[in-house]
Design a protein around this motif. Structure first.
Motif, short mmCIF file in Angstrom:
data_model
loop_
_atom_site.label_atom_id
_atom_site.label_comp_id
_atom_site.label_asym_id
_atom_site.label_seq_id
_atom_site.Cartn_x
_atom_site.Cartn_y
_atom_site.Cartn_z
N SER A 70 8.92 -26.15 64.43
CA SER A 70 10.38 -26.11 64.43
C SER A 70 10.89 -25.01 65.36
O SER A 70 11.86 -25.22 66.11
N LEU A 71 10.25 -23.85 65.33
CA LEU A 71 10.63 -22.75 66.23
C LEU A 71 10.43 -23.16 67.68
O LEU A 71 11.29 -22.91 68.53
N ALA A 72 9.31 -23.82 67.97
CA ALA A 72 9.00 -24.23 69.34
C ALA A 72 10.00 -25.28 69.83
O ALA A 72 10.40 -25.26 71.01
N MET A 120 12.36 -17.94 62.70
CA MET A 120 11.60 -16.70 62.69
C MET A 120 11.63 -16.05 61.30
O MET A 120 10.63 -15.49 60.85
N VAL A 121 12.78 -16.15 60.65
CA VAL A 121 12.90 -15.62 59.28
C VAL A 121 12.00 -16.42 58.34
O VAL A 121 11.28 -15.84 57.50
N LEU A 122 11.99 -17.74 58.46
CA LEU A 122 11.14 -18.57 57.61
C LEU A 122 9.66 -18.26 57.84
O LEU A 122 8.87 -18.24 56.88
N ILE A 123 9.28 -18.00 59.08
CA ILE A 123 7.89 -17.65 59.38
C ILE A 123 7.52 -16.32 58.74
O ILE A 123 6.42 -16.15 58.21
N SER A 124 8.44 -15.36 58.76
CA SER A 124 8.15 -14.06 58.14
C SER A 124 8.00 -14.21 56.62
O SER A 124 7.16 -13.55 56.01
N ILE A 125 8.80 -15.09 56.01
CA ILE A 125 8.67 -15.35 54.57
C ILE A 125 7.33 -16.01 54.28
O ILE A 125 6.63 -15.66 53.31
N ASP A 126 6.96 -16.96 55.12
CA ASP A 126 5.67 -17.65 54.96
C ASP A 126 4.51 -16.67 55.05
O ASP A 126 3.58 -16.71 54.23
N ARG A 127 4.55 -15.78 56.02
CA ARG A 127 3.47 -14.79 56.18
C ARG A 127 3.45 -13.82 55.00
O ARG A 127 2.38 -13.38 54.57
N TYR A 128 4.63 -13.47 54.50
CA TYR A 128 4.71 -12.56 53.35
C TYR A 128 4.03 -13.18 52.13
O TYR A 128 3.22 -12.51 51.46
#
Length: 330
Positions: A70-72, A120-128
């Protein structure tokens, strides 16, 4: 627009209504087109590699990679739709594409940029969740939930920016003083809201979550190192320190690139001023913002081993072979 003797009319047949634009030297125009075209092509190429990789290889059809996809896509569309229009705007000095394109160009630019930040926020939540709650990750982060989150991210970006730009969409020439301009002004109130929702809020979430991820990752590395030391009687301090430095470096790159890309753009809002694309600094701050779409695939995908391996398959055209989508890429 410039009204001096060294300027020419944008629309000669509209003598009293046309803007006067400064004549740009041919060499300067060629240099701008070359530089900005390179950035646009690089943005499209890098993000297209991510899109093809995740879409083609079945092993990569995971919730995390769906967020990267989605980011890409958001960043790919920035390179395809936004950058070319902004390149012409900056280089030609006159807006020659009409009111409709003036309205569409701004809503697409704002929407795609917001969608990129949201992803980018969703990715940071996923990594968290993956690092801090690994045992609950598969139950909390499901494909269905990620798909809903991505759809909401895009829908919110379109609705939110439509509200901010509603006056511009209703009357694109609202702030234009003559034919040949496409001026967008975000007043202080709307700019303050945009500042919170697209910069301060996302930046705070990304920084806090990645800092938490960094602390947990370091503690886990030290715990593993202590166990290995207890079993083997050796020392893994150097290896642990190297892992910590690598994690800190990655965290620093993520935050630094985000701040460098967005801070100049949001400076007027931070200073309590209106934001306008007619400002003298607009070409620089806007392209710094757009360059974030070129950097994202390098930050979020390039360091994955599967992405580097996928690039080799794509470049060598092995993805055209039968059953290549089932190849082990991880």
């Amino acid at each position: 627009m410039d009204s001096g003797a060294d300027a020419e009319l944008c629309f000669p047949h509209l003598l009293n209504l046309s803007c006067r634009a400064p004549v740009r030297p041919h060499s300067e125009a060629v240099l701008l087109y070359t530089l900005l075209s390179f950035i646009a092509v690089l943005t499209v190429a890098l993000n297209l590699l991510v899109v093809i990789s995740i879409s083609h290889f079945r092993q990569l059809h995971t919730p995390t990679n769906l967020l990267l996809l989605s980011l890409a896509i958001a960043d790919l569309l920035v390179g395809l739709l936004v950058m070319p229009v902004e390149m012409v705007r900056i280089t030609e000095t006159c807006w020659l594409m009409g009111e409709l394109m003036c309205a569409l160009s701004e809503i697409s630019s704002f929407t795609l940029t917001s969608a990129s930040v949201g992803n980018m926020v969703l990715i940071s939540i996923d990594r968290y969740v993956a690092i801090c709650n690994p045992l609950q990750y598969t139950s909390k982060v499901t494909r269905g939930r990620v798909e809903v989150s991505v759809c909401l991210c895009w829908a919110f970006s379109l609705l939110y920016n439509g509200l901010i730009l509603k006056d511009h969409l209703r009357q694109p020439s609202r702030y234009s003083s003559c034919y040949g301009e496409c001026v967008v002004v975000i007043n202080f109130a709307s700019g303050a809201v945009d500042l919170v929702f697209t910069f301060i809020g996302p930046c705070s979430i990304i920084v806090v979550l990645y800092m938490r991820v960094f602390v947990v990752a370091v503690s886990q590395a030290r715990a593993i190192g202590s166990r290995i030391t207890a079993v083997t009687g050796g020392s893994v301090t150097a290896t642990a320190k190297k892992s910590e430095r690598k994690a800190a470096r990655t965290l620093g790159v993520v935050i630094l690139v985000f701040l460098m890309s967005f801070c100049p753009y949001y400076y007027p809002s931070l200073a309590g001023q209106d934001t306008s694309n007619s400002a003298l600094t607009w070409p620089i701050v806007s392209w710094l913002l757009y360059s974030n779409s070129c950097m994202n695939p390098l930050i979020y995908a390039f360091f994955y081993p599967w992405f580097r391996k996928a690039i080799k398959f794509i470049v060598t055209l092995k993805i055209l072979e039968k059953n290549s989508s089932h190849v082990s890429i991880l």
